[in-house]
Design a protein around this motif. Structure first.
Motif, PDB file in Angstrom:
ATOM      1  N   ARG A  13       0.932  -0.906   0.480  1.00 47.41           N
ATOM      2  CA  ARG A  13      -0.133   0.065   0.365  1.00 47.41           C
ATOM      3  C   ARG A  13       0.837   0.906   0.187  1.00 47.41           C
ATOM      4  O   ARG A  13       0.092   2.443  -0.750  1.00 47.41           O
ATOM      5  N   ARG A  14       2.065   1.612   1.117  1.00 46.81           N
ATOM      6  CA  ARG A  14       3.436   2.404   1.201  1.00 46.81           C
ATOM      7  C   ARG A  14       3.223   2.379  -0.297  1.00 46.81           C
ATOM      8  O   ARG A  14       3.610   3.694  -1.697  1.00 46.81           O
ATOM      9  N   LEU A  15       3.869   1.388  -1.552  1.00 44.29           N
ATOM     10  CA  LEU A  15       4.172   1.512  -2.734  1.00 44.29           C
ATOM     11  C   LEU A  15       3.312   1.915  -3.783  1.00 44.29           C
ATOM     12  O   LEU A  15       3.410   2.509  -4.524  1.00 44.29           O
ATOM     13  N   LEU A  16       1.528   2.208  -3.169  1.00 44.47           N
ATOM     14  CA  LEU A  16       0.590   2.485  -4.072  1.00 44.47           C
ATOM     15  C   LEU A  16       0.638   3.494  -4.028  1.00 44.47           C
ATOM     16  O   LEU A  16       0.944   4.144  -5.219  1.00 44.47           O
ATOM     17  N   VAL A  17       0.920   4.461  -3.067  1.00 43.81           N
ATOM     18  CA  VAL A  17       0.991   5.637  -2.525  1.00 43.81           C
ATOM     19  C   VAL A  17       1.789   6.480  -3.372  1.00 43.81           C
ATOM     20  O   VAL A  17       2.265   7.396  -3.673  1.00 43.81           O
ATOM     21  N   TRP A  43      -7.808   3.242  -0.156  1.00 48.31           N
ATOM     22  CA  TRP A  43      -5.901   3.578   0.099  1.00 48.31           C
ATOM     23  C   TRP A  43      -5.864   4.829  -0.136  1.00 48.31           C
ATOM     24  O   TRP A  43      -4.751   4.701   0.714  1.00 48.31           O
ATOM     25  N   ILE A  44      -5.488   5.459  -0.880  1.00 46.21           N
ATOM     26  CA  ILE A  44      -5.344   6.995  -1.186  1.00 46.21           C
ATOM     27  C   ILE A  44      -5.477   7.865  -0.376  1.00 46.21           C
ATOM     28  O   ILE A  44      -5.284   8.427   0.539  1.00 46.21           O
ATOM     29  N   GLU A  50      -5.267  10.019   6.710  1.00 47.22           N
ATOM     30  CA  GLU A  50      -4.720   9.444   8.446  1.00 47.22           C
ATOM     31  C   GLU A  50      -3.575   9.526   8.400  1.00 47.22           C
ATOM     32  O   GLU A  50      -2.736   9.087   9.524  1.00 47.22           O
ATOM     33  N   GLY A  51      -3.192  10.188   6.702  1.00 52.52           N
ATOM     34  CA  GLY A  51      -0.947   8.988   6.923  1.00 52.52           C
ATOM     35  C   GLY A  51      -0.731   8.442   6.754  1.00 52.52           C
ATOM     36  O   GLY A  51      -1.620   6.938   6.151  1.00 52.52           O
ATOM     37  N   ASP A  52       0.206   8.220   7.196  1.00 47.43           N
ATOM     38  CA  ASP A  52       1.086   5.924   6.744  1.00 47.43           C
ATOM     39  C   ASP A  52       0.097   5.625   8.299  1.00 47.43           C
ATOM     40  O   ASP A  52      -0.322   4.122   8.022  1.00 47.43           O
ATOM     41  N   ALA A  53      -0.997   5.644   9.281  1.00 48.76           N
ATOM     42  CA  ALA A  53      -1.978   4.707   9.540  1.00 48.76           C
ATOM     43  C   ALA A  53      -2.709   4.312   9.530  1.00 48.76           C
ATOM     44  O   ALA A  53      -3.252   3.500   9.483  1.00 48.76           O
ATOM     45  N   LEU A  55      -3.032   3.498   6.496  1.00 42.39           N
ATOM     46  CA  LEU A  55      -2.283   2.431   5.127  1.00 42.39           C
ATOM     47  C   LEU A  55      -2.684   0.512   6.272  1.00 42.39           C
ATOM     48  O   LEU A  55      -2.455  -0.444   5.782  1.00 42.39           O
ATOM     49  N   HIS A  56      -2.949   0.607   7.469  1.00 44.94           N
ATOM     50  CA  HIS A  56      -2.672  -0.470   8.235  1.00 44.94           C
ATOM     51  C   HIS A  56      -4.265  -1.808   8.229  1.00 44.94           C
ATOM     52  O   HIS A  56      -5.203   0.100   8.216  1.00 44.94           O
ATOM     53  N   ASP A  57      -4.798  -2.405   8.242  1.00 45.51           N
ATOM     54  CA  ASP A  57      -6.218  -2.808   8.211  1.00 45.51           C
ATOM     55  C   ASP A  57      -6.894  -2.579   9.402  1.00 45.51           C
ATOM     56  O   ASP A  57      -6.497  -2.054  10.760  1.00 45.51           O
ATOM     57  N   ARG A  58      -7.902  -2.094   9.303  1.00 43.17           N
ATOM     58  CA  ARG A  58      -9.007  -1.943  10.358  1.00 43.17           C
ATOM     59  C   ARG A  58      -9.737  -3.137  10.697  1.00 43.17           C
ATOM     60  O   ARG A  58      -9.958  -3.958  10.259  1.00 43.17           O
ATOM     61  N   SER A  59      -9.948  -3.631  12.500  1.00 42.20           N
ATOM     62  CA  SER A  59     -11.239  -4.211  12.826  1.00 42.20           C
ATOM     63  C   SER A  59     -12.406  -4.146  11.209  1.00 42.20           C
ATOM     64  O   SER A  59     -13.278  -3.671  11.849  1.00 42.20           O
ATOM     65  N   SER A  60     -12.558  -5.680  11.114  1.00 37.70           N
ATOM     66  CA  SER A  60     -13.843  -5.760  10.446  1.00 37.70           C
ATOM     67  C   SER A  60     -15.980  -6.329  11.683  1.00 37.70           C
ATOM     68  O   SER A  60     -16.432  -6.751  11.299  1.00 37.70           O
ATOM     69  N   ARG A  61     -14.635  -5.637  12.969  1.00 37.90           N
ATOM     70  CA  ARG A  61     -16.210  -6.478  14.230  1.00 37.90           C
ATOM     71  C   ARG A  61     -16.823  -5.062  14.138  1.00 37.90           C
ATOM     72  O   ARG A  61     -16.521  -3.637  13.908  1.00 37.90           O
ATOM     73  N   PRO A  62     -18.331  -5.634  13.580  1.00 31.10           N
ATOM     74  CA  PRO A  62     -19.699  -4.643  14.281  1.00 31.10           C
ATOM     75  C   PRO A  62     -19.264  -3.880  15.261  1.00 31.10           C
ATOM     76  O   PRO A  62     -18.358  -4.745  16.442  1.00 31.10           O
TER      77      PRO A  62
END
Length: 324
Positions: A13-17, A43-44, A50-53, A55-62
């Motif tokens: 994702r960083r490479l994509l950015v 992701w862009i 949010e910056g670099d943060a 690009l990290h996954d978020r919880s999918s928990r409802p």
């Protein structure tokens, strides 16, 4: 750690950015990276917000689960399990619940296996953990036959190996496991003498400190002479400001976390494939420990690797404590 089905890792994702920020069209970058334009824009957009943060996954928990079984019903399921030792197939008809729902409830409350429960009282006794990293370290030694050059019986067969087996001797794998996080450290030595055990403990403490466990409070071992009477061992404990504790006689279950780690060592390192020499097996241990601590999903940690527990000592995983 990225979601197991994610097309891109955080690095990707960083490479994509970087590629998009260099002026290239989003559609072109998405195509060469094998993702859709919508995913690339997502992701862009997160990175810009949010910056670099981002690009990290978020919880999918409802955020809410309105159809989850009521707390009172879950309490009744746990009560029937602990008092009458009933399984999902028998608890379900009593409460009017599907057996699958009962099983999920028991798993959520760590009651899905009867071996975790003390039969007379219904108290959970097997699933326990200390409250913070470093509060208790389990230490043990596993004895392994050395592999002669050219391979042992797994390579040559038992008849061919029988001639050299008695002369190769043994390796002693010294291991330390943090009770709270399951972070592990191992070394291979030719013996289990006092000086060897003491040196191992000092290096294990340095390893844990480098990973973020700054203080060791207690060290649990069996009642081997080196741990009971060894002055060098006691000196290292004193230098760490830690207290040594011995397991009761004939009760290796008390030191169960490192005993279980020993089994993992055998299954996923020592016996995972035929080795042609002892040096070859020894060389792989470092890679195994790196994978175990940083990447391997641990079932006792809800699928997270041990290092996640050190980085998040409060823990998002449930626990049942017991005095050790």
């Amino acid at each position: 750690m990225s979601h197991r089905n994610a097309r891109l890792t955080v690095f990707g994702r960083r490479l994509l950015v970087e590629r998009v920020c260099s002026g290239r069209p989003v559609a072109h970058v998405a195509a060469e990276m094998g993702i859709s334009r919508a995913t690339a824009h997502k992701w862009i957009r997160r990175w810009r917000a949010e910056g670099d943060a981002g690009l990290h996954d978020r919880s999918s928990r409802p955020r809410t689960t309105p159809h989850r079984t009521a707390a009172a019903v879950e309490a009744r399921v746990c009560e029937l399990r602990q008092t009458r030792k009933l399984g999902p197939a028998r608890i379900g008809p009593i409460l009017g619940l599907p057996a699958s729902t009962v099983h999920r409830i028991l798993t959520r409350h760590r009651l899905n296996r009867l071996v975790f429960i003390d039969r007379p009282t219904g108290t959970v006794i097997c699933r326990y953990q200390r409250d913070r990293p470093g509060e208790l370290i389990h230490v043990d030694v596993k004895k392994l036959g050395r592999i002669p050059d050219g391979g042992g019986h797994k390579v040559l067969g038992r008849q061919a190996d029988r001639v050299t087996r008695s002369s190769v001797g043994f390796d002693y794998v010294h291991s330390a496991v943090d009770d709270h996080s399951r972070l592990a450290y191992s070394e291979i030595h030719p013996d289990e003498k006092v000086a060897t055990c003491a040196g191992f403990l000092a290096r294990a403490a340095a390893f844990f400190q480098a990973q973020g466990i700054t203080r060791i409070e207690r060290v649990l071992t069996d009642d081997a002479w080196a741990y009971r009477k060894g002055l060098a061992w006691k000196n290292v404990l004193a230098g760490l400001g830690a207290t040594g504790k011995l397991t009761p006689a004939y009760r290796p279950q008390t030191n169960g976390k490192v005993e279980r780690f020993n089994r993992t060592l055998l299954d996923e390192w020592a016996y995972i494939r035929p080795y042609t020499s002892n040096d070859e097996r020894t060389a792989v241990l470092t890679d195994f420990l790196q994978t175990y601590n940083h990447h391997r999903c641990h079932t006792a940690l809800d699928g997270h690797p041990p290092i996640s527990r050190v980085n998040n000592p409060a823990g998002q995983y449930g626990s049942v404590n017991r005095t050790v």
